[in-house]
Write an enzyme that holds these catalytic residues in place. Structure first.
Site, PDB file in Angstrom:
ATOM      1  N   THR A 121       0.745  -1.229   0.115  1.00 29.93           N
ATOM      2  CA  THR A 121      -0.090   0.070   0.041  1.00 29.93           C
ATOM      3  C   THR A 121       0.833   1.353  -0.016  1.00 29.93           C
ATOM      4  OG1 THR A 121      -1.462   1.458   1.213  1.00 29.93           O
ATOM      5  CG2 THR A 121      -0.140  -0.168   2.589  1.00 29.93           C
ATOM      6  N   TYR A 145      -1.879   0.307  10.278  1.00 27.57           N
ATOM      7  CA  TYR A 145      -1.818  -0.314   8.962  1.00 27.57           C
ATOM      8  C   TYR A 145      -0.875  -0.420   7.914  1.00 27.57           C
ATOM      9  CZ  TYR A 145      -3.356  -1.066   4.187  1.00 27.57           C
ATOM     10  OH  TYR A 145      -3.709  -1.403   2.746  1.00 27.57           O
TER      11      TYR A 145
END
Length: 334
Positions: A121, A145
């Protein structure tokens, strides 16, 4: 029988994973899926794809599956992806995204898997000082995250240096849209992706769309993001697999985006144009850690693989998302 290697897709019942399954099958690859169905849907997996309901952390299960299916490559999508939740519950993210990935990587090594493609990501960059952001930009995640994904990237690099396994890390920007043939799409209830939220609002499933922040350093004051069509992203995974097979000594870390951005208001304007209606917009405060602009420098993936995006048009992305949202209503009868 295909002469191409079998690929195990983890999280293959989820949004991006299910599109990767379709892209692999379209390209002639035998596919197996493992998914614990926490957020995925069994109906998203084609009937002729070998499916195991289970957890990637279950090493005896995974190693038996890898050997039984003669798997040569893994595409790893399974994990948790909601940024605010990662701040509230960091241990869940380090468990699901880092610890379980460690188990999966060990299973891959034990079973002699040769190639590993990891769903990473742009959150690994944190709030970049430059935009477009390059792969060699500083990795300074600002939430669990992003950090949990970066930890898996580091593990892969270390493992590949010690074992006969090569890898490709693909760092996604904002994934949107749905399969143009209507075979899959973003199906998770309560999704936080802007285009998903906007098409839900257009179909009366939400009363409004929240716009988080109107004072960013951007032309219209709202955050700018690089939106990539999920089918173009899935195709990038197939090309990455072919690149790993062709050059077993090479590893890759590549951005996946279009290299241009749209603001929140520009996206909502596009939804208005496609639907010929006006979505109710509600301006709210900024969310912690939201950068003004997050756009990929995608020159590296374009140079490394023969990747030519086919759906790099915002209204097309919206159209496909809208068509899937309507189909989802029929599937669920609600």
């Amino acid at each position: 029988m295909s002469d191409k290697p079998t690929v195990l897709v983890t999280g293959g019942a989820g949004y991006i994973g299910s599109h990767a399954v379709l892209a692999l099958r379209d390209a002639g690859y035998p596919v197996a899926v493992i998914d614990n169905l926490t957020t995925g849907f069994a109906w998203a997996i084609p009937d002729d794809v070998h499916f195991t309901q289970g957890d990637i952390a279950d090493q005896p299960l995974v190693e038996a599956l890898l050997k039984e299916q003669n798997v040569s490559a893994i595409m790893h999508f399974a994990g948790s992806i909601i940024v605010p939740e990662s701040v509230e519950n960091p241990l869940k993210y380090y468990h699901n995204n880092s610890a379980k990935s460690r188990n999966l990587i060990e299973s891959a090594v034990n079973a002699g898997v040769k190639h590993f493609i990891f769903s990473s990501t742009a959150a690994t960059y944190g709030v970049p000082k430059e935009s477009p952001v390059r792969e060699d930009s500083p990795k300074l995640p600002i939430n669990p995250y992003g950090m949990s994904k970066l930890m898996t990237e580091i593990m892969l690099a270390d493992v590949a240096a010690a074992h006969p396994l090569n890898f490709c890390v693909l760092r996604y920007f904002n994934v949107a849209g749905a399969d143009p043939q209507g075979r899959s799409g973003q199906s998770t209830a309560g999704a936080t992706h802007l285009i998903k939220v906007a098409v839900e609002a257009a179909l009366g499933k939400r009363s409004h769309v929240s716009v988080f922040g109107s004072d960013f350093d951007t032309p219209d004051g709202t955050g700018v993001r690089d939106y990539i069509h999920v089918s173009d992203l899935a195709n990038a995974h197939v090309l990455a697999l072919e690149g790993l097979i062709a050059a077993p000594e090479e590893n890759y870390t590549l951005n996946c985006g279009y290299g241009r951005g749209f603001s929140v208001l520009e996206v909502l304007d596009a939804v208005d144009r496609v639907t010929n209606m006006t979505i109710n917009r509600r301006i709210e405060g900024r969310r912690a850690g939201d950068p003004d602009s997050l756009i990929s420098d995608n020159r590296k993936i374009m140079a490394q693989f023969p990747w030519q995006p086919k759906h790099a048009n915002l209204e097309e992305i919206v159209n496909h998302a809208l068509a899937w949202e309507r189909k989802l209503t029929d599937i669920r009868g609600a």
